[in-house]
Each structure stands twice: as structure tokens, then as C-alpha cells.
Design an enzyme around this catalytic site. Structure first.
Site, PDB file in Angstrom:
ATOM      1  N   PRO A  11      36.885  60.225  47.426  1.00  0.00           N
ATOM      2  CA  PRO A  11      37.066  58.946  48.131  1.00  0.00           C
ATOM      3  C   PRO A  11      36.573  57.713  47.358  1.00  0.00           C
ATOM      4  O   PRO A  11      37.189  56.646  47.421  1.00  0.00           O
ATOM      5  CB  PRO A  11      36.245  59.124  49.407  1.00  0.00           C
ATOM      6  CG  PRO A  11      36.240  60.589  49.627  1.00  0.00           C
ATOM      7  CD  PRO A  11      36.224  61.226  48.262  1.00  0.00           C
TER       8      PRO A  11
ATOM      9  N   PHE B  38      40.183  74.756  55.960  1.00  0.00           N
ATOM     10  CA  PHE B  38      40.017  75.826  56.941  1.00  0.00           C
ATOM     11  C   PHE B  38      41.327  76.030  57.712  1.00  0.00           C
ATOM     12  O   PHE B  38      41.903  75.060  58.224  1.00  0.00           O
ATOM     13  CB  PHE B  38      38.902  75.479  57.934  1.00  0.00           C
ATOM     14  CG  PHE B  38      37.495  75.608  57.389  1.00  0.00           C
ATOM     15  CD1 PHE B  38      37.252  75.790  56.035  1.00  0.00           C
ATOM     16  CD2 PHE B  38      36.403  75.544  58.247  1.00  0.00           C
ATOM     17  CE1 PHE B  38      35.954  75.907  55.546  1.00  0.00           C
ATOM     18  CE2 PHE B  38      35.100  75.657  57.771  1.00  0.00           C
ATOM     19  CZ  PHE B  38      34.880  75.839  56.422  1.00  0.00           C
TER      20      PHE B  38
ATOM     21  N   LYS C 255      44.678  65.609  45.361  1.00  0.00           N
ATOM     22  CA  LYS C 255      44.295  65.795  43.961  1.00  0.00           C
ATOM     23  C   LYS C 255      45.340  65.199  43.010  1.00  0.00           C
ATOM     24  O   LYS C 255      45.012  64.591  41.988  1.00  0.00           O
ATOM     25  CB  LYS C 255      44.140  67.301  43.708  1.00  0.00           C
ATOM     26  CG  LYS C 255      43.490  67.624  42.409  1.00  0.00           C
ATOM     27  CD  LYS C 255      43.287  69.119  42.279  1.00  0.00           C
ATOM     28  CE  LYS C 255      42.629  69.461  40.961  1.00  0.00           C
ATOM     29  NZ  LYS C 255      42.515  70.914  40.775  1.00  0.00           N
TER      30      LYS C 255
ATOM     31  N   LYS D  29      35.852  73.840  49.021  1.00  0.00           N
ATOM     32  CA  LYS D  29      37.114  73.453  48.383  1.00  0.00           C
ATOM     33  C   LYS D  29      38.350  73.986  49.096  1.00  0.00           C
ATOM     34  O   LYS D  29      39.469  73.708  48.686  1.00  0.00           O
ATOM     35  CB  LYS D  29      37.146  73.942  46.924  1.00  0.00           C
ATOM     36  CG  LYS D  29      36.111  73.300  46.033  1.00  0.00           C
ATOM     37  CD  LYS D  29      36.570  71.944  45.530  1.00  0.00           C
ATOM     38  CE  LYS D  29      35.617  71.412  44.474  1.00  0.00           C
ATOM     39  NZ  LYS D  29      35.408  69.985  44.538  1.00  0.00           N
ATOM     40  N   GLN D  30      38.159  74.816  50.125  1.00  0.00           N
ATOM     41  CA  GLN D  30      39.331  75.342  50.831  1.00  0.00           C
ATOM     42  C   GLN D  30      39.471  74.698  52.202  1.00  0.00           C
ATOM     43  O   GLN D  30      38.480  74.515  52.914  1.00  0.00           O
ATOM     44  CB  GLN D  30      39.202  76.861  51.002  1.00  0.00           C
ATOM     45  CG  GLN D  30      39.388  77.618  49.705  1.00  0.00           C
ATOM     46  CD  GLN D  30      39.401  79.120  49.938  1.00  0.00           C
ATOM     47  OE1 GLN D  30      38.470  79.681  50.530  1.00  0.00           O
ATOM     48  NE2 GLN D  30      40.448  79.775  49.479  1.00  0.00           N
TER      49      GLN D  30
ATOM     50  N   ASN E  83      38.521  61.623  32.500  1.00  0.00           N
ATOM     51  CA  ASN E  83      39.521  61.301  33.527  1.00  0.00           C
ATOM     52  C   ASN E  83      40.649  60.449  32.953  1.00  0.00           C
ATOM     53  O   ASN E  83      41.753  60.927  32.739  1.00  0.00           O
ATOM     54  CB  ASN E  83      38.853  60.595  34.704  1.00  0.00           C
ATOM     55  CG  ASN E  83      37.907  61.504  35.472  1.00  0.00           C
ATOM     56  OD1 ASN E  83      38.123  62.704  35.555  1.00  0.00           O
ATOM     57  ND2 ASN E  83      36.847  60.950  36.021  1.00  0.00           N
TER      58      ASN E  83
ATOM     59  N   HIS F 229      31.373  65.211  54.706  1.00  0.00           N
ATOM     60  CA  HIS F 229      32.420  64.660  53.838  1.00  0.00           C
ATOM     61  C   HIS F 229      31.919  63.428  53.068  1.00  0.00           C
ATOM     62  O   HIS F 229      31.313  62.538  53.665  1.00  0.00           O
ATOM     63  CB  HIS F 229      33.632  64.287  54.707  1.00  0.00           C
ATOM     64  CG  HIS F 229      34.705  63.592  53.963  1.00  0.00           C
ATOM     65  ND1 HIS F 229      35.400  64.194  52.934  1.00  0.00           N
ATOM     66  CD2 HIS F 229      35.197  62.326  54.066  1.00  0.00           C
ATOM     67  CE1 HIS F 229      36.277  63.338  52.448  1.00  0.00           C
ATOM     68  NE2 HIS F 229      36.176  62.197  53.111  1.00  0.00           N
TER      69      HIS F 229
ATOM     70  N   HIS G 200      31.255  70.438  51.346  1.00  0.00           N
ATOM     71  CA  HIS G 200      32.154  70.315  50.189  1.00  0.00           C
ATOM     72  C   HIS G 200      32.751  71.688  49.841  1.00  0.00           C
ATOM     73  O   HIS G 200      32.680  72.129  48.695  1.00  0.00           O
ATOM     74  CB  HIS G 200      31.456  69.713  48.970  1.00  0.00           C
ATOM     75  CG  HIS G 200      31.038  68.297  49.141  1.00  0.00           C
ATOM     76  ND1 HIS G 200      30.908  67.433  48.080  1.00  0.00           N
ATOM     77  CD2 HIS G 200      30.726  67.579  50.241  1.00  0.00           C
ATOM     78  CE1 HIS G 200      30.500  66.239  48.531  1.00  0.00           C
ATOM     79  NE2 HIS G 200      30.389  66.315  49.843  1.00  0.00           N
TER      80      HIS G 200
ATOM     81  N   ASP H  58      39.996  66.250  56.681  1.00  0.00           N
ATOM     82  CA  ASP H  58      38.990  65.200  56.922  1.00  0.00           C
ATOM     83  C   ASP H  58      39.394  64.299  58.099  1.00  0.00           C
ATOM     84  O   ASP H  58      39.345  63.069  58.010  1.00  0.00           O
ATOM     85  CB  ASP H  58      38.793  64.351  55.649  1.00  0.00           C
ATOM     86  CG  ASP H  58      38.400  65.203  54.455  1.00  0.00           C
ATOM     87  OD1 ASP H  58      37.699  66.207  54.646  1.00  0.00           O
ATOM     88  OD2 ASP H  58      38.810  64.868  53.334  1.00  0.00           O
TER      89      ASP H  58
HETATM   90  O1  0FX Z   1      32.344  68.583  45.929  1.00  0.00           O
HETATM   91  P1  0FX Z   1      32.956  67.291  45.561  1.00  0.00           P
HETATM   92  O2  0FX Z   1      31.987  66.184  45.492  1.00  0.00           O
HETATM   93  O3  0FX Z   1      34.054  66.829  46.666  1.00  0.00           O
HETATM   94  C1  0FX Z   1      35.443  67.121  46.632  1.00  0.00           C
HETATM   95  C2  0FX Z   1      36.256  66.112  47.438  1.00  0.00           C
HETATM   96  O4  0FX Z   1      36.045  64.782  46.975  1.00  0.00           O
HETATM   97  C3  0FX Z   1      35.882  66.198  48.887  1.00  0.00           C
HETATM   98  O5  0FX Z   1      36.663  65.315  49.664  1.00  0.00           O
HETATM   99  C4  0FX Z   1      36.096  67.601  49.378  1.00  0.00           C
HETATM  100  N1  0FX Z   1      35.698  67.689  50.758  1.00  0.00           N
HETATM  101  C5  0FX Z   1      35.297  68.553  48.500  1.00  0.00           C
HETATM  102  C6  0FX Z   1      35.556  69.951  48.878  1.00  0.00           C
HETATM  103  O6  0FX Z   1      35.670  68.411  47.121  1.00  0.00           O
HETATM  104  O7  0FX Z   1      33.815  67.464  44.269  1.00  0.00           O
HETATM  105  P2  0FX Z   1      33.396  67.851  42.791  1.00  0.00           P
HETATM  106  O8  0FX Z   1      32.049  68.425  42.704  1.00  0.00           O
HETATM  107  O9  0FX Z   1      34.558  68.628  42.229  1.00  0.00           O
HETATM  108  O10 0FX Z   1      33.390  66.431  42.069  1.00  0.00           O
HETATM  109  C7  0FX Z   1      32.336  65.516  42.269  1.00  0.00           C
HETATM  110  C8  0FX Z   1      32.724  64.185  41.678  1.00  0.00           C
HETATM  111  O11 0FX Z   1      32.905  64.360  40.276  1.00  0.00           O
HETATM  112  C9  0FX Z   1      34.030  63.618  42.203  1.00  0.00           C
HETATM  113  O12 0FX Z   1      33.839  62.816  43.347  1.00  0.00           O
HETATM  114  C10 0FX Z   1      34.530  62.805  41.024  1.00  0.00           C
HETATM  115  C11 0FX Z   1      33.935  63.520  39.812  1.00  0.00           C
HETATM  116  N2  0FX Z   1      34.947  64.290  39.102  1.00  0.00           N
HETATM  117  C12 0FX Z   1      35.124  65.621  39.332  1.00  0.00           C
HETATM  118  C13 0FX Z   1      36.083  66.331  38.645  1.00  0.00           C
HETATM  119  C14 0FX Z   1      36.312  67.809  38.908  1.00  0.00           C
HETATM  120  C15 0FX Z   1      35.706  63.634  38.157  1.00  0.00           C
HETATM  121  O13 0FX Z   1      35.537  62.409  37.965  1.00  0.00           O
HETATM  122  N3  0FX Z   1      36.665  64.323  37.476  1.00  0.00           N
HETATM  123  C16 0FX Z   1      36.888  65.652  37.689  1.00  0.00           C
HETATM  124  O14 0FX Z   1      37.790  66.246  37.019  1.00  0.00           O
END
Ligand code: 0FX
Length: 249
Positions: free
Chosen positions: A110, A84, A192, A81-82, A226, A98, A79, A133
Site C-alpha cells: 500500500p 483465505f 502484484k 501471503k495466501q 524495483n 494489514h 501478512h 483486505d
Molecule cells: O509482508 P509484506 O509486508 O506485505 C505484503 C502485502 O503488502 C500485504 O498487503 C499483504 N497482506 C501481505 C501478505 O504481503 O510483504 P513483503 O515482506 O513481501 O514486503 C515488505 C515490503 O518490502 C513491501 O511493502 C515493499 C518491499 N518490497 C518487497 C518485495 C518482495 C519491495 O520493495 N520489492 C519487493 O520485490
């Protein structure tokens, strides 16, 4: 095995799980493993993960030449965020963990999109290519999405499957003993901005109650604000999420 392994993660929960798996399988005894996060997340998130907290954050987009010069054998994106850069993925074997079932709903969050469009949901470990991905799949597993799942409950299931896949595959990935295959089709990609658009609720939108229920549970994720609408009279932003409780018989 004696490999140099770089792990780049912006997700502290998964990174801790990754470090646990590395410890359980004694991977750190035979290999050099370094953990970092990118400039896209707060160092504070990793306060209780000393392996990464003490390291400088990296900017993969600007520092990829330096990363290539460091001669890592494998880079794991956990996970990260950048995206590659092409030069990096063409120079070093890069692996992505992923939270989705490629090639469906690749990209951002997803589970949000699978709740809405019904495409398969799960977790995937794949080689990273130049697209998001998109690379050849090493392993993947579906999760069962229930009609009462929210984004949060679905996401929690995905995290556990990602860890399970990691534990199952990591030794073979490090030793190079993997068979990877192209996805069956291109699938679809959400960015996003697609998520941001979903969050703005149009109170005049017509549909079935089932469609609204799906939209709200897809956007319900713990304390994240959200889904919202703007109240015309006051101009205030009103945040919405739903509470779903299932009676267990
Ligand atoms: O780290 P991550 O679970 O994953 C995301 C992408 O979904 C993924 O495809 C990508 N490879 C990765 C680098 O970034 O994201 P997170 O920790 O920012 O968010 C986790 C979950 O939290 C997300 O699936 C939905 C929820 N969320 C997150 C944010 C920031 C929300 O519902 N609202 C938000 O504003």
C-alpha cells in the site's frame, strides 16, 4: 478465555512482535496459540522463531478443510501471503493485520501506491471476508507520509503502527468484545502485477520532475531492485533507486 488461536504469518519481523505481545499480555497462559507460515515463504526466514520454525508450512488454499476441522476459535493473518478461501472465512472468525489504511490502496504494498496517488496510509485490523483486505474494520490508524519518505521509511512506520494496533486490540479480539464497521466506501485495490508494471521505467515518459521523484521514492526500498530500465545499446537491465537525505535544522 481458553481459546484456540491459529496465527498464520509470512513476515518474520511482525510474527516476532506478535509473539512478544502474546507474552507481554500473558495470552499464552490462558489460551492455546499455534504459529505457522505458508508454503509461500522460506522456513529459513523463521530460524530464530522456534515457535514457527519447528512447524510444517501450510497451504491454506489446499488445507482449509483440515484447518476448519481443527476447530480454531480465531485465525490471525499476520501478512499471510495466501488469500483465505471463502469456506474458511465463513466457518471461523478470521482477522487480518494489514499494512494499509482500508479501503484505500488495499492489496499489494500500500505505501508504494499511497506515495503515488496520495490516498491515506496507515494500518488496519479487520475481519476477513471473501474479498482482499475488504472486511469490517475493527481498528485502524493513519501514518503521516512525509515528502521525503521512501517505500522503506513509510513501511517501517506502518509496521510499528500495526504492532501498536495489535497490542491495543488483541485481548478484545480474543474475548469477542469488538465492534467492527463496514468501510465507508469500496476504495481501490492494487495487485502484484500493478506493482510490477510500475517498476519498468519508460525513459520517454513525460512528466514533471516531482512525478519522477515520487515514482522513484515509491520504488526505493532498501536493497530491493524495483525500478529499472533496459539500456537499448547494451540490452542491460539498469536498476534505479534514490537516496534522500533531509537536513535537520
Ligand atoms: O509482508 P509484506 O509486508 O506485505 C505484503 C502485502 O503488502 C500485504 O498487503 C499483504 N497482506 C501481505 C501478505 O504481503 O510483504 P513483503 O515482506 O513481501 O514486503 C515488505 C515490503 O518490502 C513491501 O511493502 C515493499 C518491499 N518490497 C518487497 C518485495 C518482495 C519491495 O520493495 N520489492 C519487493 O520485490
Amino acid at each position: 478465555m481458553n481459546k484456540n488461536i491459529l496465527v498464520i504469518s509470512d513476515n518474520s519481523y511482525l510474527l516476532k512482535a506478535f509473539i512478544n505481545v502474546v507474552g507481554e499480555l500473558a495470552i499464552n497462559e490462558q489460551n492455546h496459540v499455534r504459529y505457522v507460515h505458508t508454503i509461500h515463504c522460506e522456513n529459513e526466514m523463521f530460524r530464530d522463531v522456534p515457535e514457527v520454525y519447528k512447524n510444517e508450512p501450510i497451504d491454506v488454499k489446499k488445507e482449509y478443510d483440515k484447518i476448519i476441522d481443527e476447530k480454531w476459535d480465531i485465525i490471525f493473518s499476520v501478512h499471510c501471503k495466501q488469500l483465505f478461501p471463502s469456506k474458511l472465512v465463513n466457518s471461523i472468525r478470521c482477522i487480518n493485520i494489514h499494512p494499509g489504511y482500508n479501503p484505500y490502496n488495499r492489496g499489494w504494498f500500500p505505501q508504494v501506491f499511497s506515495i503515488l496517488n496520495g490516498y491515506p496510509l496507515g494500518a488496519t485490523i479487520h475481519l476477513i471476508d471473501e474479498a482482499l483486505d475488504h472486511g469490517q474494520i475493527i481498528d485502524q490508524k493513519l501514518i503521516n507520509l512525509e515528502f521525503w519518505d521512501t517505500s522503506l521509511t513509510a513501511y517501517n512506520k506502518i509496521l510499528e503502527v500495526e504492532i501498536e494496533l495489535l497490542r491495543k486490540n488483541i485481548l478484545n479480539i480474543i474475548s469477542g468484545n469488538i465492534v467492527s464497521k463496514h468501510p465507508m466506501e469500496e476504495g481501490n485495490l492494487n495487485l502484484k502485477n500493478d506493482f510490477n508494471k510500475l517498476c519498468k521505467i519508460d525513459l520517454n515518459q513525460e512528466g514533471t520532475f516531482g512525478q519522477f521523484y515520487d515514482l522513484l521514492r515509491a520504488l526505493t526500498h532498501g536493497s530491493f531492485k524495483n525500478a529499472y530500465f533496459i539500456d537499448e545499446a547494451s540490452g542491460k537491465k539498469v536498476n534505479i533507486s534514490i537516496n534522500i537525505e533531509v537536513d535537520e535544522q
